[in-house]
Each structure stands twice: as C-alpha cells, then as structure tokens.
Design a protein around this motif. Structure first.
Motif, short mmCIF file in Angstrom:
data_model
loop_
_atom_site.label_atom_id
_atom_site.label_comp_id
_atom_site.label_asym_id
_atom_site.label_seq_id
_atom_site.Cartn_x
_atom_site.Cartn_y
_atom_site.Cartn_z
N SER A 61 0.82 -1.22 0.00
CA SER A 61 0.00 0.00 0.00
C SER A 61 0.85 1.26 0.00
O SER A 61 0.40 2.31 -0.47
N GLN A 62 2.08 1.17 0.51
CA GLN A 62 2.96 2.34 0.58
C GLN A 62 4.00 2.35 -0.54
O GLN A 62 4.87 3.23 -0.59
N SER A 63 3.92 1.41 -1.45
CA SER A 63 4.95 1.25 -2.47
C SER A 63 4.70 2.11 -3.70
O SER A 63 3.58 2.52 -3.99
N LYS A 70 -1.96 1.87 -10.08
CA LYS A 70 -3.16 2.70 -10.03
C LYS A 70 -3.29 3.53 -11.30
O LYS A 70 -4.38 3.67 -11.86
N SER A 71 -2.16 4.07 -11.78
CA SER A 71 -2.19 4.90 -12.99
C SER A 71 -2.36 4.06 -14.25
O SER A 71 -2.92 4.53 -15.24
N LEU A 72 -1.89 2.81 -14.21
CA LEU A 72 -1.97 1.94 -15.39
C LEU A 72 -3.29 1.17 -15.46
O LEU A 72 -3.63 0.64 -16.52
N ASN A 73 -4.00 1.09 -14.36
CA ASN A 73 -5.20 0.25 -14.26
C ASN A 73 -6.40 0.95 -14.89
O ASN A 73 -7.28 1.48 -14.21
N THR A 74 -6.44 0.92 -16.22
CA THR A 74 -7.54 1.54 -16.97
C THR A 74 -8.13 0.51 -17.94
O THR A 74 -7.45 -0.45 -18.32
N PRO A 75 -9.37 0.70 -18.36
CA PRO A 75 -10.00 -0.25 -19.29
C PRO A 75 -9.26 -0.38 -20.62
O PRO A 75 -9.40 -1.40 -21.30
N GLU A 76 -8.48 0.62 -20.99
CA GLU A 76 -7.80 0.59 -22.28
C GLU A 76 -6.54 -0.27 -22.27
O GLU A 76 -6.09 -0.73 -23.33
N ASN A 77 -5.96 -0.49 -21.10
CA ASN A 77 -4.71 -1.23 -21.01
C ASN A 77 -4.95 -2.73 -20.89
O ASN A 77 -5.92 -3.17 -20.27
N ILE A 78 -4.05 -3.51 -21.47
CA ILE A 78 -4.12 -4.97 -21.43
C ILE A 78 -3.02 -5.49 -20.52
O ILE A 78 -1.84 -5.20 -20.74
N VAL A 96 -6.18 -4.39 -5.52
CA VAL A 96 -6.11 -4.00 -6.93
C VAL A 96 -6.94 -4.97 -7.76
O VAL A 96 -6.63 -6.15 -7.84
N THR A 97 -8.00 -4.47 -8.38
CA THR A 97 -8.82 -5.26 -9.30
C THR A 97 -8.59 -4.71 -10.70
O THR A 97 -8.92 -3.55 -10.98
N TRP A 98 -8.02 -5.51 -11.57
CA TRP A 98 -7.64 -5.02 -12.90
C TRP A 98 -8.89 -4.67 -13.72
O TRP A 98 -9.84 -5.45 -13.80
N GLN A 99 -8.85 -3.49 -14.36
CA GLN A 99 -10.01 -2.97 -15.08
C GLN A 99 -10.01 -3.31 -16.58
O GLN A 99 -11.06 -3.27 -17.22
N GLY A 100 -8.84 -3.59 -17.14
CA GLY A 100 -8.75 -3.82 -18.57
C GLY A 100 -8.82 -5.30 -18.94
O GLY A 100 -9.14 -6.16 -18.12
N SER A 101 -8.51 -5.57 -20.20
CA SER A 101 -8.46 -6.95 -20.68
C SER A 101 -7.20 -7.64 -20.15
O SER A 101 -6.27 -6.99 -19.66
N VAL A 102 -7.19 -8.96 -20.27
CA VAL A 102 -6.07 -9.77 -19.76
C VAL A 102 -5.66 -10.78 -20.81
O VAL A 102 -6.52 -11.40 -21.47
N ILE A 103 -4.36 -10.94 -20.99
CA ILE A 103 -3.82 -12.04 -21.80
C ILE A 103 -2.97 -12.91 -20.89
O ILE A 103 -2.02 -12.43 -20.27
N ASP A 104 -3.36 -14.17 -20.79
CA ASP A 104 -2.61 -15.14 -20.00
C ASP A 104 -1.75 -15.96 -20.97
O ASP A 104 -2.26 -16.83 -21.68
N THR A 105 -0.45 -15.70 -20.99
CA THR A 105 0.43 -16.39 -21.94
C THR A 105 0.54 -17.88 -21.63
O THR A 105 0.83 -18.68 -22.52
N LEU A 106 0.30 -18.27 -20.38
CA LEU A 106 0.31 -19.69 -20.03
C LEU A 106 -0.87 -20.39 -20.68
O LEU A 106 -0.71 -21.41 -21.37
#
Length: 232
Positions: A61-63, A70-78, A96-106
C-alpha cells in the motif's frame, strides 16, 4: 500492454507479494515489497528473496508499485502475464482489481501449442528458442537475465507473447484467456504425457480419482478431464 510478474511468499491464500516487475513500453519497474509475513525457505529457494532483503522495503500500500498500477489500471490497457489468474488473485489481496483486458500467456500457450511437454516460462524459453534473441532483448531493455526474478520473468513473458502473436491476434488471445482450454495430454501422474481422451477410455477410474483427490488441480486440467470422462 502492461507485462507484469510477481514473486510471492508462497502459493496459498495467506501468501502475499514480496516483489513486483512491470514492463510498459520501454519503461521497466522493479520493487521489493514487504509482505508483512515471513518468507519461508521454500519460496526463497525459488526467487532468492530473503526476509532480510524486504525488512526495510515498503508494504504494498505504501509502495511506488501501488501508485504505478493505479495509474496503469484503466480499461484501455491490457495486462499480460504468465498464469494471469494467480497474478490477479495476488493483486486483489492488495486491493487491486484489474479494469482492462487480460492475456494469460500460459493459457494461450496451452491452447495454441497443445503438444508441448511443459508450459512453464523457463520451459518455453528453451522450447521456443527465445534464448537466441534474449541477450539482445534484455540488453535493449536494460534488464538482467535472472530466472524467477519478477522483472526478468516479465520480459520473458513479453517474448512469449510476441511468439504467440504469430499464431493468433490480440483479440483471439484475450478470448482464449477468458475461456477454458481443452488440454490433450495429462501433464503428470502415471499416465504423464498420454492423451487424456485415451486414458478416459482405458482407465476412467484413475481420472475420476484425480478429480476427487487433487484439490489444487489446474482449472483447465480439471475441465479437460471432466470433458473427456463425459465423452467416454
């Protein structure tokens, strides 16, 4: 695309992040995080992070990592990660709940290259011959090549994604990442590397035992076993 990898105190519900690596374009970020719990020797043996190393590190929380996410967590970012469900679950523990799409390379690797003997990041590094280009790639990004280091693994994830993009476009990779993958072979056990479809016909009791007994089974493996048992 945001490439992310974490190192953690373990794999259980109680475990937390102790290091985080992010690659965004040409920008790289790595930070040790105080997990506010002991890092067991088994975890240190993998990622080489000790309790002494994180004793003066900030909590999540302090990092700076928290502010960056927080700045990267937008719907436009994958978000791109190897075993994304695990990484997302670790982030959720930190709020942190990710707002954008996700690609799982595994998951995408399992789906698009279903006959490989393994799918760990280090296995794919050699199976896909990423090592041929990794010296140049790591030098360009100013990253040291250290397996099981969050930033090094994030960069290898980026290299895996570039390979996968020759097999499917971004939209397809996102769709695969949201779906169950039907695996063709059993990765472990007495029938390791054998086709699940054949095992379901010859020894369905063994597969039923696996489903009932292996509590931490990969969700795609469980789905695949249950699929072939229904077909047999």
């Amino acid at each position: 695309m945001i490439f992310l990898d974490t190192e953690t105190t373990g794999l259980e519900v109680k475990d937390r992040i102790c290091a985080l690596g992010i690659i965004e374009g040409e920008s790289t970020h790595f930070e040790l995080i105080n997990p506010e719990k002991k890092i067991p020797p088994a975890a240190s043996a993998i990622h080489q992070i000790t309790n002494e190393m994180v004793s003066d590190a900030p909590s999540f929380s302090q990092s700076f990592s928290a502010e960056k996410l927080k700045s990267l967590n937008t719907p436009e970012n994958i978000l791109v990660s190897h075993n994304a469900p695990f990484e997302l679950s670790m982030l959720q523990k930190e709020g942190v709940t990710w707002q954008g799409s996700v690609i799982d390379t595994l998951k995408c690797s399992k789906s698009l290259m279903d006959d490989l003997e393994g799918y760990s990041l280090q296995f794919l590094r050699y199976e896909l011959r990423l090592y041929r280009e990794e010296g140049r790639v790591f030098q360009e990004h100013g990253v040291s090549l250290v397996p099981h280091h969050a930033l090094s693994d994030a960069l290898h994830t980026k290299m895996v994604l570039e390979y996968l993009l020759d097999l499917a476009d971004v939209e397809k990779l996102i769709e695969i990442s949201k779906s169950h993958v039907l695996l063709s072979r059993l990765p472990f056990g007495k029938y390791a590397k054998k086709r699940i479809e054949e095992i379901a016909l010859k020894d369905p009791a063994y597969l039923k035992w696996m489903v009932e007994s292996v509590m931490d089974m990969d969700e795609d493996l469980r789905y695949s076993i249950e699929h072939y048992l229904l077909q047999s």
